[in-house]
Scaffold this active site. Structure first.
Site, PDB file in Angstrom:
ATOM      1  N   ASP A 154       0.899  -1.144   0.000  1.00  0.00           N
ATOM      2  CA  ASP A 154       0.000   0.000   0.000  1.00  0.00           C
ATOM      3  C   ASP A 154       0.938   1.194   0.000  1.00  0.00           C
ATOM      4  O   ASP A 154       1.508   1.538   1.033  1.00  0.00           O
ATOM      5  CB  ASP A 154      -0.880   0.002   1.265  1.00  0.00           C
ATOM      6  CG  ASP A 154      -1.772   1.238   1.318  1.00  0.00           C
ATOM      7  OD1 ASP A 154      -1.519   2.175   0.531  1.00  0.00           O
ATOM      8  OD2 ASP A 154      -2.699   1.268   2.129  1.00  0.00           O
ATOM      9  N   HIS A 155       1.136   1.778  -1.184  1.00  0.00           N
ATOM     10  CA  HIS A 155       2.231   2.755  -1.281  1.00  0.00           C
ATOM     11  C   HIS A 155       2.021   3.970  -0.371  1.00  0.00           C
ATOM     12  O   HIS A 155       2.967   4.659  -0.031  1.00  0.00           O
ATOM     13  CB  HIS A 155       2.487   3.165  -2.738  1.00  0.00           C
ATOM     14  CG  HIS A 155       1.440   4.044  -3.325  1.00  0.00           C
ATOM     15  ND1 HIS A 155       0.346   3.545  -3.975  1.00  0.00           N
ATOM     16  CD2 HIS A 155       1.308   5.377  -3.339  1.00  0.00           C
ATOM     17  CE1 HIS A 155      -0.411   4.549  -4.372  1.00  0.00           C
ATOM     18  NE2 HIS A 155       0.143   5.670  -3.996  1.00  0.00           N
ATOM     19  N   HIS A 209      -5.866   2.358   1.084  1.00  0.00           N
ATOM     20  CA  HIS A 209      -5.078   3.507   1.581  1.00  0.00           C
ATOM     21  C   HIS A 209      -5.754   4.217   2.748  1.00  0.00           C
ATOM     22  O   HIS A 209      -5.141   4.494   3.768  1.00  0.00           O
ATOM     23  CB  HIS A 209      -4.872   4.550   0.480  1.00  0.00           C
ATOM     24  CG  HIS A 209      -4.296   3.999  -0.776  1.00  0.00           C
ATOM     25  ND1 HIS A 209      -3.242   3.132  -0.786  1.00  0.00           N
ATOM     26  CD2 HIS A 209      -4.621   4.198  -2.078  1.00  0.00           C
ATOM     27  CE1 HIS A 209      -2.946   2.819  -2.035  1.00  0.00           C
ATOM     28  NE2 HIS A 209      -3.772   3.446  -2.835  1.00  0.00           N
TER      29      HIS A 209
HETATM   30  N1  LIG Z   1       0.405   2.393 -12.747  1.00  0.00           N
HETATM   31  C1  LIG Z   1       0.086   2.831 -11.558  1.00  0.00           C
HETATM   32  O1  LIG Z   1       0.105   4.038 -11.278  1.00  0.00           O
HETATM   33  C2  LIG Z   1      -0.315   1.889 -10.477  1.00  0.00           C
HETATM   34  C3  LIG Z   1      -0.620   2.410  -9.235  1.00  0.00           C
HETATM   35  C4  LIG Z   1      -0.951   1.539  -8.214  1.00  0.00           C
HETATM   36  C5  LIG Z   1      -0.974   0.186  -8.455  1.00  0.00           C
HETATM   37  N2  LIG Z   1      -0.699  -0.307  -9.685  1.00  0.00           N
HETATM   38  C6  LIG Z   1      -0.743  -1.762  -9.864  1.00  0.00           C
HETATM   39  O2  LIG Z   1       0.515  -2.205 -10.379  1.00  0.00           O
HETATM   40  C7  LIG Z   1       0.321  -3.259 -11.301  1.00  0.00           C
HETATM   41  C8  LIG Z   1       0.950  -2.898 -12.621  1.00  0.00           C
HETATM   42  O3  LIG Z   1       0.351  -1.727 -13.114  1.00  0.00           O
HETATM   43  P1  LIG Z   1       0.812  -1.061 -14.490  1.00  0.00           P
HETATM   44  O4  LIG Z   1       0.069   0.221 -14.585  1.00  0.00           O
HETATM   45  O5  LIG Z   1       2.286  -1.026 -14.597  1.00  0.00           O
HETATM   46  O6  LIG Z   1       0.237  -2.100 -15.551  1.00  0.00           O
HETATM   47  P2  LIG Z   1       0.518  -2.153 -17.101  1.00  0.00           P
HETATM   48  O7  LIG Z   1       1.127  -0.887 -17.593  1.00  0.00           O
HETATM   49  O8  LIG Z   1      -0.726  -2.654 -17.739  1.00  0.00           O
HETATM   50  O9  LIG Z   1       1.650  -3.285 -17.200  1.00  0.00           O
HETATM   51  C9  LIG Z   1       1.362  -4.629 -17.127  1.00  0.00           C
HETATM   52  C10 LIG Z   1       2.647  -5.420 -17.338  1.00  0.00           C
HETATM   53  O10 LIG Z   1       2.364  -6.817 -17.283  1.00  0.00           O
HETATM   54  C11 LIG Z   1       2.916  -7.448 -18.425  1.00  0.00           C
HETATM   55  N3  LIG Z   1       2.080  -8.577 -18.825  1.00  0.00           N
HETATM   56  C12 LIG Z   1       0.725  -8.607 -18.910  1.00  0.00           C
HETATM   57  N4  LIG Z   1       0.339  -9.842 -19.261  1.00  0.00           N
HETATM   58  C13 LIG Z   1       1.455 -10.602 -19.385  1.00  0.00           C
HETATM   59  C14 LIG Z   1       1.712 -11.943 -19.693  1.00  0.00           C
HETATM   60  N5  LIG Z   1       0.708 -12.804 -19.932  1.00  0.00           N
HETATM   61  N6  LIG Z   1       2.974 -12.368 -19.735  1.00  0.00           N
HETATM   62  C15 LIG Z   1       3.992 -11.527 -19.495  1.00  0.00           C
HETATM   63  N7  LIG Z   1       3.827 -10.225 -19.193  1.00  0.00           N
HETATM   64  C16 LIG Z   1       2.569  -9.777 -19.128  1.00  0.00           C
HETATM   65  C17 LIG Z   1       2.919  -6.391 -19.475  1.00  0.00           C
HETATM   66  O11 LIG Z   1       3.907  -6.755 -20.399  1.00  0.00           O
HETATM   67  P3  LIG Z   1       3.807  -6.587 -22.005  1.00  0.00           P
HETATM   68  O12 LIG Z   1       3.033  -5.337 -22.252  1.00  0.00           O
HETATM   69  O13 LIG Z   1       5.235  -6.475 -22.390  1.00  0.00           O
HETATM   70  O14 LIG Z   1       3.106  -7.762 -22.503  1.00  0.00           O
HETATM   71  C18 LIG Z   1       3.316  -5.168 -18.654  1.00  0.00           C
HETATM   72  O15 LIG Z   1       4.709  -5.176 -18.450  1.00  0.00           O
HETATM   73  C19 LIG Z   1      -1.184  -3.498 -11.338  1.00  0.00           C
HETATM   74  O16 LIG Z   1      -1.506  -4.500 -10.411  1.00  0.00           O
HETATM   75  C20 LIG Z   1      -1.778  -2.181 -10.879  1.00  0.00           C
HETATM   76  O17 LIG Z   1      -3.033  -2.354 -10.281  1.00  0.00           O
HETATM   77  C21 LIG Z   1      -0.344   0.514 -10.686  1.00  0.00           C
END
Ligand SMILES: NC(=O)c1ccc[n+]([C@@H]2O[C@H](COP(=O)([O-])OP(=O)(O)OC[C@H]3O[C@@H](n4cnc5c(N)ncnc54)[C@H](OP(=O)(O)O)[C@@H]3O)[C@@H](O)[C@H]2O)c1
Length: 515
Positions: free
Chosen positions: A203-204, A266
């Protein structure tokens, strides 16, 4: 083994991230494996955090960083992408040589699908970089893949049971489930492979300096604890307000909403830090035990009385910072008839000797009038007005813990206006982290990844607390899913939120603080 740039023992090289941190180096060698390495979080937060941990001499001498996702890069392609991300998003500015070249030698990449067992060959760093079988897995992927990856790790012999030579830990990004049932299902899958002590649920918010200061304020001072109870406190308000809308995350938000996205994790975590009893020690489980007791003492919300305990809203088009912005239903990937709430407010009571009868008001929303996260403790009225008419200006004392964008503490109290008459006005005494300590707080992810590498779980959420938080919001969630709110959209972007949230207060109360 890769050559390393010598570590300075002091900040005499002028590196601002190294000052004060030179004794903070993590001792255990460690390999950190990021699932979802091409994702948004990795670019904006995680890789800049790793680089700054290196820059601040916090990473152990022997470390490896492995990225894993489908995008087809080789090691050098990944390094190039990550350098660009650091250059754009790091708080320390561009990654520069010779440090970057040294850091890059510790970074490698696996391209493939999480389904593919051939990709789970992640141990090269143990022999090449001396990471001694200590592994930290970071699940930064769509949440639907968490279970799959855990299973695959087990199959590949990379789980803790099969790691006799070192330790294994796993950081799980939020959200941990989308409701009580899915959270329990996810937990049950994870525990087939990892014990609770191996699991770090992020939980950042808990990694933010001002949030950690809540405990210092309460338990490193003698003056607050005696008045931290129902005898002196009238109410507590916790706000997490944003000016941004859902931006490019409409698809995700349509399955979530403000209650699940912010309140369940949060905001409830902040509430627990404010309301918990003093722990007997500062170790992770003593603190988490106390947080758990408060969650257990929450009075269940009667769904038939929901209008007095919870309010929801959805933003319409409006104006923020003089810019016209669209309504939620006009955002990309959002259903034009969506009933998802972008604002949620809840009134909670803790049935305990300390808090009986004290309402805790929690709210969070998007596209509100300001970006503001704070906890406001509102003290009771003075028992007797000594100064006659002019004492009408006496406000309640309020202690505000500011989390963002300002970071600090502010106490509002009464003082005499200079002059011959006894005029009373409220004034503020402010402490600001930046000016108070002359440092800029590190982003939460730096603190949290460093803590997980050290094995310190204090700032991560234990399963029982996640479950209790889901239990607390479930009656609201179920009712909201069952009954559409026909008033949506019910607040303009740039406003204070929906009027319906005022119904949480009694008539004589002051109501919500202005955002
Ligand atoms: N972004 C934020 O601000 C934020 C904030 C709080 C929490 N989070 C949490 O952090 C997590 C990641 O968020 P994100 O925004 O970084 O997501 P994202 O941009 O959608 O990235 C998802 C990642 O997972 C990889 N991926 C998806 N399916 C895959 C598969 N079958 N095999 C291998 N790689 C796969 C994608 O790789 P490819 O595209 O290369 O396939 C990509 O690197 C989530 O749980 C989200 O809820 C994010």
């Amino acid at each position: 083994m890769a050559q390393t740039v010598p570590r300075s023992a002091s900040s005499s090289d002028g590196n601002p991230l190294r000052a004060g941190l030179s004794t903070n180096r993590i001792k255990d060698p460690c390999n950190v494996i990021f699932f979802g390495a091409s994702g948004d979080l990795m670019k904006r937060m995680l890789m800049p955090a790793m680089y700054n941990l290196r820059l601040g001499d916090v990473l152990p001498v022997k470390y490896g960083i492995v990225g894993f996702s489908r995008t087809e890069w080789d090691d050098d392609g990944f390094r190039k992408e990550m350098k660009a991300s650091i250059d754009e998003f790091s708080r320390s500015g561009e990654a520069k040589d010779p440090l970057w070249s040294d850091f890059a030698k510790h970074v490698s990449y696996v391209s493939g699908d999480f389904d593919d067992p051939k990709c789970y060959v992640l141990e090269r760093n143990d022999s090449e970089l001396g990471t001694e079988h200590n592994r930290l897995f970071y699940l930064s992927t769509p949440p639907g893949l968490f279970t799959k990856i855990v299973d695959m790790l087990d199959e590949a012999g990379l789980g803790p049971r099969d790691n006799q030579g070192g330790w294994t830990r796993i950081i799980v990004e939020k959200p941990f489930g989308t409701d009580l049932a899915s959270a329990r299902a996810l937990q049950s899958e994870i525990t087939k492979v990892f014990e609770e002590r191996h699991v770090y649920r992020i939980d950042h918010y808990l990694g933010k300096e001002p949030v950690q200061d809540i405990m210092a304020l309460r338990f490193a001072n003698v003056i607050f604890e005696p008045i931290w109870n129902r005898r002196y406190i009238e109410s507590v308000q916790i706000t997490a307000a944003e000016t941004v809308g859902v931006e490019h995350r409409g698809g995700y938000y349509e399955t979530s909403g403000a209650l699940r996205d912010m309140i369940q994790n949060h905001v409830i975590n902040l509430f627990a830090l404010v309301a918990m009893e003093p722990p007997v020690s500062a170790d992770a489980d003593s603190i988490r035990d106390e947080k758990m007791k408060v969650l257990r003492a929450l009075r269940p919300i009667d769904p038939d009385q929901l209008v007095h305990y919870a309010a929801r809203g959805q933003y319409a088009a409006g104006t923020i910072n003089a810019q016209a912005v669209p309504g939620y239903r006009e955002e990309p990937d959002v259903n034009p008839k969506s009933n998802v709430e972008t604002f949620a407010a809840v009134k909670l009571y803790v049935d305990s000797w300390r808090w009986a009868g004290v309402p805790f008001y929690l709210r969070s929303g998007k596209r509100l009038a300001g970006k503001l996260s704070e906890i406001a403790i509102r003290f009771k009225d003075i028992p007797h007005r000594l100064f006659g008419e002019s004492s009408d200006d006496i406000e309640h004392n309020t202690l505000v813990m500011k989390i963002q964008p300002e970071e600090g503490v502010s106490l509002r109290f009464s003082a005499k206006v200079p002059g011959p008459k006894m005029h009373i006005r409220s004034v503020s005494m402010d402490f600001n982290y930046g000016t108070g300590f002359g440092v800029v707080s590190a982003p939460a992810y730096e603190r949290l990844i460093g803590d997980a590498m050290r094995g310190d779980a204090t700032l991560f959420t234990r399963w029982d607390a996640v479950e209790a938080a889901w239990e607390a919001v479930t009656p609201i969630l179920e009712r909201w899913l069952m009954l559409k709110d026909t008033s949506f959209p019910n607040y303009a972007a740039g406003s204070q939120g929906p009027v319906s949230a005022d119904a949480l207060f009694d008539d004589e109360d002051d109501g919500w603080r202005r955002i």
